[in-house]
Write a protein that holds these residues in place. Structure first.
Motif, PDB file in Angstrom:
ATOM      1  N   SER A   1       0.850  -1.188   0.000  1.00 13.13           N
ATOM      2  CA  SER A   1       0.000   0.000   0.000  1.00 13.13           C
ATOM      3  C   SER A   1       0.886   1.238   0.000  1.00 13.13           C
ATOM      4  CB  SER A   1      -0.946  -0.001   1.193  1.00 13.13           C
ATOM      5  OG  SER A   1      -0.203   0.119   2.375  1.00 13.13           O
ATOM      6  N   ILE A   2       0.276   2.338  -0.384  1.00 14.23           N
ATOM      7  CA  ILE A   2       1.010   3.594  -0.490  1.00 14.23           C
ATOM      8  C   ILE A   2       0.895   4.337   0.824  1.00 14.23           C
ATOM      9  CG2 ILE A   2       1.101   5.816  -1.677  1.00 14.23           C
ATOM     10  CD1 ILE A   2      -0.122   4.368  -4.096  1.00 14.23           C
ATOM     11  N   ASP A   3       2.013   4.744   1.343  1.00 14.51           N
ATOM     12  CA  ASP A   3       2.050   5.579   2.530  1.00 14.51           C
ATOM     13  C   ASP A   3       1.620   6.978   2.103  1.00 14.51           C
ATOM     14  OD1 ASP A   3       2.665   7.084   4.743  1.00 14.51           O
ATOM     15  OD2 ASP A   3       4.826   6.717   4.646  1.00 14.51           O
TER      16      ASP A   3
ATOM     17  N   GLY B   1       7.053   2.583   3.564  1.00 21.59           N
ATOM     18  CA  GLY B   1       6.653   1.566   2.609  1.00 21.59           C
ATOM     19  C   GLY B   1       7.764   0.548   2.447  1.00 21.59           C
ATOM     20  N   PRO B   2       7.698  -0.229   1.386  1.00 21.65           N
ATOM     21  CA  PRO B   2       8.728  -1.225   1.122  1.00 21.65           C
ATOM     22  C   PRO B   2      10.096  -0.565   0.980  1.00 21.65           C
ATOM     23  CG  PRO B   2       6.891  -1.436  -0.429  1.00 21.65           C
ATOM     24  CD  PRO B   2       6.667  -0.207   0.374  1.00 21.65           C
ATOM     25  N   THR B   3      11.134  -1.253   1.455  1.00 24.02           N
ATOM     26  CA  THR B   3      12.479  -0.684   1.378  1.00 24.02           C
ATOM     27  C   THR B   3      13.191  -1.033   0.076  1.00 24.02           C
ATOM     28  OG1 THR B   3      13.333  -2.595   2.554  1.00 24.02           O
ATOM     29  CG2 THR B   3      12.781  -0.645   3.870  1.00 24.02           C
ATOM     30  N   GLY B   4      12.779  -2.080  -0.587  1.00 25.01           N
ATOM     31  CA  GLY B   4      13.421  -2.478  -1.835  1.00 25.01           C
ATOM     32  C   GLY B   4      12.582  -2.113  -3.038  1.00 25.01           C
ATOM     33  N   PRO B   5      13.054  -2.506  -4.220  1.00 33.03           N
ATOM     34  CA  PRO B   5      12.297  -2.206  -5.442  1.00 33.03           C
ATOM     35  C   PRO B   5      10.968  -2.962  -5.469  1.00 33.03           C
ATOM     36  CG  PRO B   5      14.406  -3.262  -5.969  1.00 33.03           C
ATOM     37  CD  PRO B   5      14.301  -3.178  -4.489  1.00 33.03           C
ATOM     38  N   ILE B   6       9.983  -2.342  -6.091  1.00 37.10           N
ATOM     39  CA  ILE B   6       8.670  -2.959  -6.275  1.00 37.10           C
ATOM     40  C   ILE B   6       8.383  -3.056  -7.766  1.00 37.10           C
ATOM     41  CG2 ILE B   6       7.755  -2.072  -4.092  1.00 37.10           C
ATOM     42  CD1 ILE B   6       6.153  -0.065  -6.053  1.00 37.10           C
ATOM     43  N   LEU B   7       7.428  -3.903  -8.121  1.00 41.55           N
ATOM     44  CA  LEU B   7       6.927  -3.970  -9.487  1.00 41.55           C
ATOM     45  C   LEU B   7       5.522  -3.384  -9.468  1.00 41.55           C
ATOM     46  CD1 LEU B   7       8.170  -7.493 -10.611  1.00 41.55           C
ATOM     47  CD2 LEU B   7       9.023  -5.255 -11.322  1.00 41.55           C
ATOM     48  N   PRO B   8       5.375  -2.113  -9.857  1.00 46.60           N
ATOM     49  CA  PRO B   8       4.065  -1.467  -9.795  1.00 46.60           C
ATOM     50  C   PRO B   8       3.063  -2.186 -10.690  1.00 46.60           C
ATOM     51  CG  PRO B   8       5.797   0.123 -10.270  1.00 46.60           C
ATOM     52  CD  PRO B   8       6.401  -1.237 -10.388  1.00 46.60           C
ATOM     53  N   ASP B   9       1.791  -2.088 -10.317  1.00 47.87           N
ATOM     54  CA  ASP B   9       0.721  -2.662 -11.118  1.00 47.87           C
ATOM     55  C   ASP B   9      -0.483  -1.729 -11.076  1.00 47.87           C
ATOM     56  OD1 ASP B   9      -0.398  -3.040  -8.594  1.00 47.87           O
ATOM     57  OD2 ASP B   9      -0.208  -5.217  -8.636  1.00 47.87           O
ATOM     58  N   GLN B  10      -1.541  -2.115 -11.772  1.00 44.18           N
ATOM     59  CA  GLN B  10      -2.719  -1.268 -11.880  1.00 44.18           C
ATOM     60  C   GLN B  10      -3.368  -1.022 -10.520  1.00 44.18           C
ATOM     61  OE1 GLN B  10      -6.548  -2.395 -13.931  1.00 44.18           O
ATOM     62  NE2 GLN B  10      -5.618  -1.102 -15.522  1.00 44.18           N
ATOM     63  N   ASP B  11      -3.349  -2.015  -9.638  1.00 46.01           N
ATOM     64  CA  ASP B  11      -3.938  -1.822  -8.311  1.00 46.01           C
ATOM     65  C   ASP B  11      -3.206  -0.738  -7.530  1.00 46.01           C
ATOM     66  OD1 ASP B  11      -5.951  -3.699  -8.696  1.00 46.01           O
ATOM     67  OD2 ASP B  11      -4.767  -5.338  -7.850  1.00 46.01           O
ATOM     68  N   LEU B  12      -1.904  -0.679  -7.666  1.00 44.05           N
ATOM     69  CA  LEU B  12      -1.131   0.365  -6.997  1.00 44.05           C
ATOM     70  C   LEU B  12      -1.509   1.743  -7.551  1.00 44.05           C
ATOM     71  CD1 LEU B  12       1.117   1.031  -4.958  1.00 44.05           C
ATOM     72  CD2 LEU B  12       2.743   0.808  -6.835  1.00 44.05           C
ATOM     73  N   VAL B  13      -1.688   1.846  -8.871  1.00 42.44           N
ATOM     74  CA  VAL B  13      -2.085   3.121  -9.476  1.00 42.44           C
ATOM     75  C   VAL B  13      -3.487   3.500  -8.996  1.00 42.44           C
ATOM     76  CG1 VAL B  13      -2.517   4.356 -11.638  1.00 42.44           C
ATOM     77  CG2 VAL B  13      -0.601   2.759 -11.483  1.00 42.44           C
ATOM     78  N   LYS B  14      -4.398   2.538  -8.887  1.00 41.12           N
ATOM     79  CA  LYS B  14      -5.742   2.820  -8.377  1.00 41.12           C
ATOM     80  C   LYS B  14      -5.672   3.383  -6.956  1.00 41.12           C
ATOM     81  CE  LYS B  14      -8.371  -0.622 -11.005  1.00 41.12           C
ATOM     82  NZ  LYS B  14      -9.108  -1.907 -10.893  1.00 41.12           N
ATOM     83  N   GLN B  15      -4.825   2.786  -6.109  1.00 43.05           N
ATOM     84  CA  GLN B  15      -4.656   3.295  -4.741  1.00 43.05           C
ATOM     85  C   GLN B  15      -4.165   4.741  -4.762  1.00 43.05           C
ATOM     86  OE1 GLN B  15      -2.265   1.144  -1.913  1.00 43.05           O
ATOM     87  NE2 GLN B  15      -2.809  -0.804  -2.876  1.00 43.05           N
ATOM     88  N   LEU B  16      -3.212   5.007  -5.637  1.00 46.89           N
ATOM     89  CA  LEU B  16      -2.656   6.355  -5.731  1.00 46.89           C
ATOM     90  C   LEU B  16      -3.720   7.346  -6.191  1.00 46.89           C
ATOM     91  CD1 LEU B  16      -0.308   8.315  -5.610  1.00 46.89           C
ATOM     92  CD2 LEU B  16       0.415   7.498  -7.849  1.00 46.89           C
ATOM     93  N   LEU B  17      -4.489   6.977  -7.209  1.00 46.57           N
ATOM     94  CA  LEU B  17      -5.549   7.866  -7.703  1.00 46.57           C
ATOM     95  C   LEU B  17      -6.614   8.085  -6.632  1.00 46.57           C
ATOM     96  CD1 LEU B  17      -5.905   6.559 -11.365  1.00 46.57           C
ATOM     97  CD2 LEU B  17      -4.697   8.610 -10.570  1.00 46.57           C
TER      98      LEU B  17
ATOM     99  N   PHE C   1       8.214   5.880  -7.892  1.00 48.27           N
ATOM    100  CA  PHE C   1       7.031   5.618  -8.704  1.00 48.27           C
ATOM    101  C   PHE C   1       5.911   6.593  -8.354  1.00 48.27           C
ATOM    102  CE2 PHE C   1       2.977   3.529  -9.544  1.00 48.27           C
ATOM    103  CZ  PHE C   1       3.126   3.228 -10.895  1.00 48.27           C
ATOM    104  N   VAL C   2       5.633   6.760  -7.072  1.00 43.06           N
ATOM    105  CA  VAL C   2       4.560   7.643  -6.626  1.00 43.06           C
ATOM    106  C   VAL C   2       4.857   9.086  -7.004  1.00 43.06           C
ATOM    107  CG1 VAL C   2       3.439   8.615  -4.565  1.00 43.06           C
ATOM    108  CG2 VAL C   2       3.737   6.136  -4.773  1.00 43.06           C
ATOM    109  N   SER C   3       6.049   9.571  -6.698  1.00 45.94           N
ATOM    110  CA  SER C   3       6.348  10.981  -6.982  1.00 45.94           C
ATOM    111  C   SER C   3       6.357  11.250  -8.484  1.00 45.94           C
ATOM    112  CB  SER C   3       7.659  11.421  -6.327  1.00 45.94           C
ATOM    113  OG  SER C   3       8.752  10.746  -6.889  1.00 45.94           O
ATOM    114  N   SER C   4       6.849  10.320  -9.279  1.00 45.47           N
ATOM    115  CA  SER C   4       6.845  10.505 -10.732  1.00 45.47           C
ATOM    116  C   SER C   4       5.420  10.532 -11.265  1.00 45.47           C
ATOM    117  CB  SER C   4       7.625   9.391 -11.431  1.00 45.47           C
ATOM    118  OG  SER C   4       8.991   9.472 -11.108  1.00 45.47           O
TER     119      SER C   4
END
Length: 178
Positions: A2-4, A22-38, A138-141
């Motif tokens: 989840s997004i902090d 949030g996670p300390t290492g790299p993540i593989l973003p997906d559509q669900d993550l973008v939905k959370q952000l939106l 990813f979030v800031s971009s």
């Protein structure tokens, strides 16, 4: 994952205190993550017939797309500006978007001429995500790209005096003089 909420850039407001990490290492973003952000940005969105996520505005719509396979996967934020321009205006339009593209990082804007001769603009920013990216990046971009897409539309309206067209069309038929 989840997004902090504290990881969403504030751009001009008072910095918020972090509530967690949030996670300390790299993540593989997906559509669900973008939905959370939106959702956290309080933006409405839909999933189109092709499965792409889209956030509609009055004069444009922004798509959040994942393309490619494995290590070559790309996340693309592409904005389709609905305002039609005539083919006669294309040289002036190209000069303006060249200026925008020189002076800004994103979105990079290009034109598309339709079969009927109308010209529309498309803005795009991309990130290679196949090997993973940091959640904060990813979030800031993504937030920056959405805001820049909105700013481009405002900039174009100012450059071409389109707000006058909008204002005059809204005032038609209301019985008041201009």
């Amino acid at each position: 994952m989840s997004i902090d909420p504290s990881s969403i850039p504030n751009f001009g407001g008072q910095p918020e205190e972090p509530e967690g990490s949030g996670p300390t290492g790299p993540i593989l973003p997906d559509q669900d993550l973008v939905k959370q952000l939106l959702d956290q940005m309080e933006l409405k969105y839909v999933v189109d017939d092709e499965g792409d996520l889209a956030a509609p505005w009055e004069e444009f719509r922004t798509y959040f797309m994942f393309r490619g396979e494995a290590e070559q996967q790309v996340f693309s934020v592409r904005t389709f500006y609905d305002r039609q321009h005539s083919i006669e205006d294309k040289p002036k339009l190209l000069e303006a978007i060249d200026d925008w593209n020189r002076r800004t990082l994103w979105p990079k804007v290009y034109s598309h001429t339709h079969d009927d001769g109308s010209v529309r603009l498309i803005g795009e920013a991309q990130m290679l995500i196949g090997t993973g990216v940091s959640l904060e990046h990813f979030v800031s971009s993504t937030v920056s790209w959405v805001r820049a897409s909105i700013e481009f539309d405002k900039w174009l309206v100012e450059q071409f005096g389109l707000e006058k067209e909008i204002d005059s069309s809204e005032g038609e038929g209301d019985g008041e003089g201009s």
